[in-house]
Design a protein around this motif. Structure first.
Motif, short mmCIF file in Angstrom:
data_model
loop_
_atom_site.label_atom_id
_atom_site.label_comp_id
_atom_site.label_asym_id
_atom_site.label_seq_id
_atom_site.Cartn_x
_atom_site.Cartn_y
_atom_site.Cartn_z
N VAL B 14 0.85 -1.19 0.00
CA VAL B 14 0.00 0.00 0.00
C VAL B 14 0.89 1.24 0.00
N ARG B 15 0.52 2.24 -0.81
CA ARG B 15 1.29 3.49 -0.84
C ARG B 15 1.25 4.15 0.54
N ILE B 16 2.39 4.66 0.95
CA ILE B 16 2.47 5.26 2.28
C ILE B 16 1.53 6.46 2.38
N GLU B 17 1.39 7.20 1.30
CA GLU B 17 0.46 8.33 1.33
C GLU B 17 -0.97 7.87 1.65
N ASP B 18 -1.35 6.72 1.09
CA ASP B 18 -2.70 6.20 1.36
C ASP B 18 -2.82 5.74 2.81
N ILE B 19 -1.74 5.18 3.32
CA ILE B 19 -1.75 4.76 4.74
C ILE B 19 -1.95 5.99 5.64
N LEU B 20 -1.21 7.05 5.31
CA LEU B 20 -1.32 8.28 6.12
C LEU B 20 -2.76 8.79 6.10
N ARG B 21 -3.33 8.83 4.92
CA ARG B 21 -4.70 9.36 4.82
C ARG B 21 -5.69 8.48 5.58
N SER B 22 -5.45 7.17 5.54
CA SER B 22 -6.37 6.27 6.26
C SER B 22 -6.25 6.46 7.77
N LEU B 23 -5.10 6.96 8.19
CA LEU B 23 -4.90 7.21 9.63
C LEU B 23 -5.30 8.64 10.01
N GLY B 24 -5.75 9.41 9.01
CA GLY B 24 -6.15 10.79 9.29
C GLY B 24 -4.98 11.73 9.45
N VAL B 25 -3.84 11.36 8.85
CA VAL B 25 -2.64 12.20 8.96
C VAL B 25 -2.44 12.93 7.64
N PRO B 27 -0.32 14.26 4.88
CA PRO B 27 1.07 13.95 4.46
C PRO B 27 1.98 15.18 4.42
N VAL B 28 1.41 16.35 4.27
CA VAL B 28 2.23 17.56 4.20
C VAL B 28 2.87 17.88 5.54
N GLU B 29 2.28 17.40 6.61
CA GLU B 29 2.76 17.76 7.94
C GLU B 29 3.77 16.78 8.52
N VAL B 30 4.07 15.71 7.78
CA VAL B 30 4.92 14.66 8.36
C VAL B 30 5.99 14.20 7.37
N ILE B 31 7.00 13.54 7.91
CA ILE B 31 7.87 12.71 7.08
C ILE B 31 7.75 11.29 7.62
N VAL B 32 8.06 10.33 6.77
CA VAL B 32 7.87 8.93 7.17
C VAL B 32 9.18 8.17 6.99
N ALA B 33 9.55 7.46 8.03
CA ALA B 33 10.72 6.58 7.94
C ALA B 33 10.21 5.15 7.83
N LYS B 34 10.70 4.44 6.82
CA LYS B 34 10.35 3.02 6.66
C LYS B 34 11.57 2.20 7.06
N ASN B 35 11.39 1.41 8.06
CA ASN B 35 12.49 0.59 8.60
C ASN B 35 13.71 1.46 8.92
N GLY B 36 13.43 2.62 9.51
CA GLY B 36 14.50 3.49 10.01
C GLY B 36 15.02 4.50 9.04
N LYS B 37 14.54 4.51 7.79
CA LYS B 37 15.08 5.42 6.77
C LYS B 37 13.96 6.25 6.16
N VAL B 39 11.65 7.94 3.69
CA VAL B 39 11.28 7.59 2.30
C VAL B 39 10.18 8.53 1.82
N SER B 40 9.99 8.54 0.51
CA SER B 40 8.89 9.31 -0.09
C SER B 40 7.58 8.62 0.22
N GLU B 41 6.53 9.42 0.34
CA GLU B 41 5.21 8.81 0.59
C GLU B 41 4.67 8.10 -0.64
N GLU B 42 5.43 8.21 -1.75
CA GLU B 42 5.06 7.45 -2.96
C GLU B 42 5.41 5.96 -2.79
#
Lengths: 256, 60
Positions: B14-25, B27-37, B39-42
């Motif tokens: 699942v695209r991280i941007e979609d995950i953020l939206r499903s959580l009510g977050v 995307p403009v207000e956050v950055i996301v680390a995947k496994n510690g690094k 990454v783009s929300e794409e």
């Protein structure tokens, strides 16, 4: 060469990194962007540590609501320009250094002039558009940028070494929405202290810098964490050769 | 999560941007680390991935 008063003043630092190290600090010129909460902590510790020349720039006047965190300024300074009270405080802390306090706005027109002669940039701003200007100026001049930001109990910091590490735009491709932020002085203390420690290490060539890492401070849960960052090969600030190397550093600048 | 809480989700590419939206977050207000690094929300995430959602702070 250090004079006798400097040897005494910096005795505990000389134990840490020797007179050679102290002289390196003395030869350094730093640009502190902002005399607010972070700028207070950053400039006070840099002055006390003996960075030889501190240029601090702020366009605002001191307000009563600043005093919970902006420890450069006191109650008697309310209504005065922050640059003036900053100058007095920093020169009072350490008369051995040169303090160049400027009342001014940091923008595309002024930044090139403001940075003349500076070796390091300390980010103590309160907004991302100006931070992106600092980022591009650091890249263009190939001088380090020490980023810090806070909100309430939370803070973040990273060190940017042009040509070597991820830049601010690689980490934050776009600015978060502007908003009035809650602020706790001690959070400024944590993050500003990290920034100064990084600057000291950079000048000395010691330790492991906070490059390609974003340090996260969560004061509410007393937790320090970090996430890794990498240079973005499509970054429009640090990986666009034309924009970085052109003499016209503001060409195609987008700050938002 | 930005507030320090943790969530487990059943995800498969699942695209991280979609995950953020499903959580009510936003995307403009956050950055996301995947496994510690960071990454783009794409990018996409799956069940085995650990995401850290960091609210960007901008004050000084």
């Amino acid at each position: 060469m250090l004079n006798q008063a400097e040897r005494e003043r910096y005795a505990r630092q000389i134990r840490l990194f020797g007179e050679d190290g102290q002289e390196k600090l003395k030869k350094s010129s730093v640009f502190v962007a902002g005399a607010g909460g972070l700028g207070s902590v950053v400039s006070i510790y840099m002055a006390a540590a003996g960075f030889g020349r501190i240029r601090i720039v702020d366009c605002d006047s001191v307000e009563l609501s600043n005093l919970n965190r902006q420890v450069l300024h006191g109650s008697d300074d309310v209504g005065r320009r922050k640059a003036r009270s900053a100058e007095e405080m920093l020169q009072g802390i350490n008369p051995e250094i040169d303090v160049d306090a400027i009342v001014g706005t940091i923008d595309e027109d002024s930044l090139d002039r403001l940075l003349q002669g500076c070796d390091l940039i300390m980010d103590a701003m309160d907004n991302f558009p100006t931070r992106y200007l600092l980022n591009r100026a650091a890249l263009q001049r190939k001088i380090p940028l020490f980023h810090g930001a806070i909100c309430g109990f939370q803070g973040q910091a990273t060190t940017i070494i042009p040509g070597k590490s991820a830049c601010l735009r690689c980490i934050f491709p776009r600015a978060p929405p502007a908003a009035t932020f809650p602020a706790l002085g001690s959070t400024c203390g944590v993050i500003g202290s990290v920034q100064v420690t990084e600057a000291v290490k950079y000048v000395l060539g010691s330790g492991e810098l906070l490059t390609d890492r974003l340090m996260l401070w969560d004061g509410l849960n007393s937790c320090m964490d970090e996430v890794a960052c990498v240079r973005d090969s499509s970054c429009r600030d640090c990986c666009n050769k034309y924009n970085v190397e052109t003499n016209n550093m503001w060409n195609n600048v987008e700050t938002e | 999560m930005p507030d320090g809480s943790k969530r487990e989700m059943e995800l498969d590419g699942v695209r991280i941007e979609d995950i953020l939206r499903s959580l009510g977050v936003n995307p403009v207000e956050v950055i996301v680390a995947k496994n510690g690094k960071i990454v783009s929300e794409e990018e996409q995430a799956s069940y085995a991935d650990e995401l850290k959602i960091v609210r960007i702070v901008h004050g000084g």
